[in-house]
Design a protein around this motif. Structure first.
Motif, PDB file in Angstrom:
ATOM      1  N   PHE A   1       0.818  -1.216   0.000  1.00  0.00           N
ATOM      2  CA  PHE A   1       0.000   0.000   0.000  1.00  0.00           C
ATOM      3  C   PHE A   1       0.848   1.260   0.000  1.00  0.00           C
ATOM      4  N   GLU A   2       1.987   1.217   0.663  1.00  0.00           N
ATOM      5  CA  GLU A   2       2.880   2.378   0.668  1.00  0.00           C
ATOM      6  C   GLU A   2       3.407   2.648  -0.741  1.00  0.00           C
ATOM      7  N   ILE A   3       3.798   1.595  -1.434  1.00  0.00           N
ATOM      8  CA  ILE A   3       4.301   1.742  -2.800  1.00  0.00           C
ATOM      9  C   ILE A   3       3.178   2.182  -3.740  1.00  0.00           C
ATOM     10  N   LYS A   4       1.984   1.609  -3.581  1.00  0.00           N
ATOM     11  CA  LYS A   4       0.859   1.916  -4.465  1.00  0.00           C
ATOM     12  C   LYS A   4       0.323   3.338  -4.266  1.00  0.00           C
ATOM     13  N   ARG A   5       0.575   3.949  -3.120  1.00  0.00           N
ATOM     14  CA  ARG A   5       0.084   5.316  -2.875  1.00  0.00           C
ATOM     15  C   ARG A   5       0.680   6.300  -3.867  1.00  0.00           C
ATOM     16  N   ARG A   6       1.858   5.989  -4.329  1.00  0.00           N
ATOM     17  CA  ARG A   6       2.534   6.868  -5.292  1.00  0.00           C
ATOM     18  C   ARG A   6       2.061   6.505  -6.693  1.00  0.00           C
ATOM     19  N   ASP A   7       2.075   7.481  -7.572  1.00  0.00           N
ATOM     20  CA  ASP A   7       1.698   7.206  -8.957  1.00  0.00           C
ATOM     21  C   ASP A   7       2.762   6.373  -9.657  1.00  0.00           C
ATOM     22  N   THR A   8       4.019   6.660  -9.356  1.00  0.00           N
ATOM     23  CA  THR A   8       5.123   5.905  -9.930  1.00  0.00           C
ATOM     24  C   THR A   8       6.130   5.608  -8.832  1.00  0.00           C
ATOM     25  N   VAL A   9       6.977   4.648  -9.081  1.00  0.00           N
ATOM     26  CA  VAL A   9       8.012   4.286  -8.119  1.00  0.00           C
ATOM     27  C   VAL A   9       9.241   5.138  -8.408  1.00  0.00           C
ATOM     28  N   PRO A  10       9.715   5.872  -7.416  1.00  0.00           N
ATOM     29  CA  PRO A  10      10.922   6.680  -7.632  1.00  0.00           C
ATOM     30  C   PRO A  10      12.108   5.785  -7.988  1.00  0.00           C
ATOM     31  N   PRO A  11      13.054   6.301  -8.769  1.00  0.00           N
ATOM     32  CA  PRO A  11      14.196   5.485  -9.183  1.00  0.00           C
ATOM     33  C   PRO A  11      14.920   4.806  -8.020  1.00  0.00           C
ATOM     34  N   GLY A  12      15.039   5.467  -6.895  1.00  0.00           N
ATOM     35  CA  GLY A  12      15.716   4.880  -5.738  1.00  0.00           C
ATOM     36  C   GLY A  12      14.959   3.712  -5.129  1.00  0.00           C
TER      37      GLY A  12
ATOM     38  N   ALA B   1      -0.467  -9.590  -4.013  1.00  0.00           N
ATOM     39  CA  ALA B   1       0.558  -8.566  -3.798  1.00  0.00           C
ATOM     40  C   ALA B   1       1.398  -8.372  -5.054  1.00  0.00           C
ATOM     41  N   LEU B   2       1.760  -9.473  -5.698  1.00  0.00           N
ATOM     42  CA  LEU B   2       2.550  -9.379  -6.934  1.00  0.00           C
ATOM     43  C   LEU B   2       1.786  -8.642  -8.024  1.00  0.00           C
ATOM     44  N   GLU B   3       0.490  -8.916  -8.156  1.00  0.00           N
ATOM     45  CA  GLU B   3      -0.321  -8.202  -9.147  1.00  0.00           C
ATOM     46  C   GLU B   3      -0.320  -6.707  -8.873  1.00  0.00           C
ATOM     47  N   ALA B   4      -0.449  -6.350  -7.605  1.00  0.00           N
ATOM     48  CA  ALA B   4      -0.461  -4.935  -7.242  1.00  0.00           C
ATOM     49  C   ALA B   4       0.878  -4.280  -7.563  1.00  0.00           C
ATOM     50  N   LEU B   5       1.960  -4.976  -7.289  1.00  0.00           N
ATOM     51  CA  LEU B   5       3.286  -4.418  -7.561  1.00  0.00           C
ATOM     52  C   LEU B   5       3.588  -4.389  -9.060  1.00  0.00           C
ATOM     53  N   GLN B   6       3.077  -5.368  -9.813  1.00  0.00           N
ATOM     54  CA  GLN B   6       3.299  -5.402 -11.257  1.00  0.00           C
ATOM     55  C   GLN B   6       2.579  -4.253 -11.947  1.00  0.00           C
TER      56      GLN B   6
END
Length: 145
Positions: A42-53, A99-104
């Motif tokens: 959920f923390e990762i999904k809150r952002r529109d994109t994943v920052p490079p870091g 979880a994998l689907e959400a991260l993909q």
């Protein structure tokens, strides 16, 4: 565990849409390390994109989740668990899949960079086409006389 029970459990894992309505586990042990999986996703999904870091961290998490999913499935396939333990493993595997689907489904980390790469590839294809049409690639001209 009986053979038909094992097949039933494996079928539940492989079922199309198995993750529909499934929830991501709150906490799960992945590769020997306890992970607050739901919070991480959920923390990762809150952002529109994943920052490079963060991209490397997310990629590593996906790799570890896939490995954990495979190991859990193999416990069922190799008849190393009871049917009840297998049911728990199925639930965790489906949760890992969720979880994998959400991260993909996360957007690209660098949209501008991807656009430039696509434009460069398009330009390269166009130049290759023009060279071929104009006969500057050493091959015959298209539509020539």
């Amino acid at each position: 565990m009986e053979e038909y029970e094992r097949k039933l459990l494996l079928e539940r894992i492989d079922r199309e849409g198995a993750t529909v309505g499934a929830s991501i586990p709150d906490r799960i042990e992945v590769q020997g390390t306890a992970v607050d999986l739901r919070e991480f996703v959920f923390e990762i999904k809150r952002r529109d994109t994943v920052p490079p870091g963060e991209r490397e961290k997310v990629d590593q998490a996906k790799k570890n989740l896939r490995r954990e999913k495979l190991q859990r499935r193999q416990l069922i396939e190799n008849d190393e668990v009871t049917f009840e333990e297998g049911e728990e493993l199925v639930e965790s595997i489906v949760g890992i899949d969720r979880a994998l689907e959400a991260l993909q489904s996360l957007g690209p980390a660098n949209i501008e960079g991807e656009m430039k790469a696509k434009e460069a590839a398009d330009q390269k294809r166009w130049m290759g086409f023009l060279k071929k049409v104009l006969g500057k690639d050493g091959g015959p001209r298209l539509g020539g006389r």
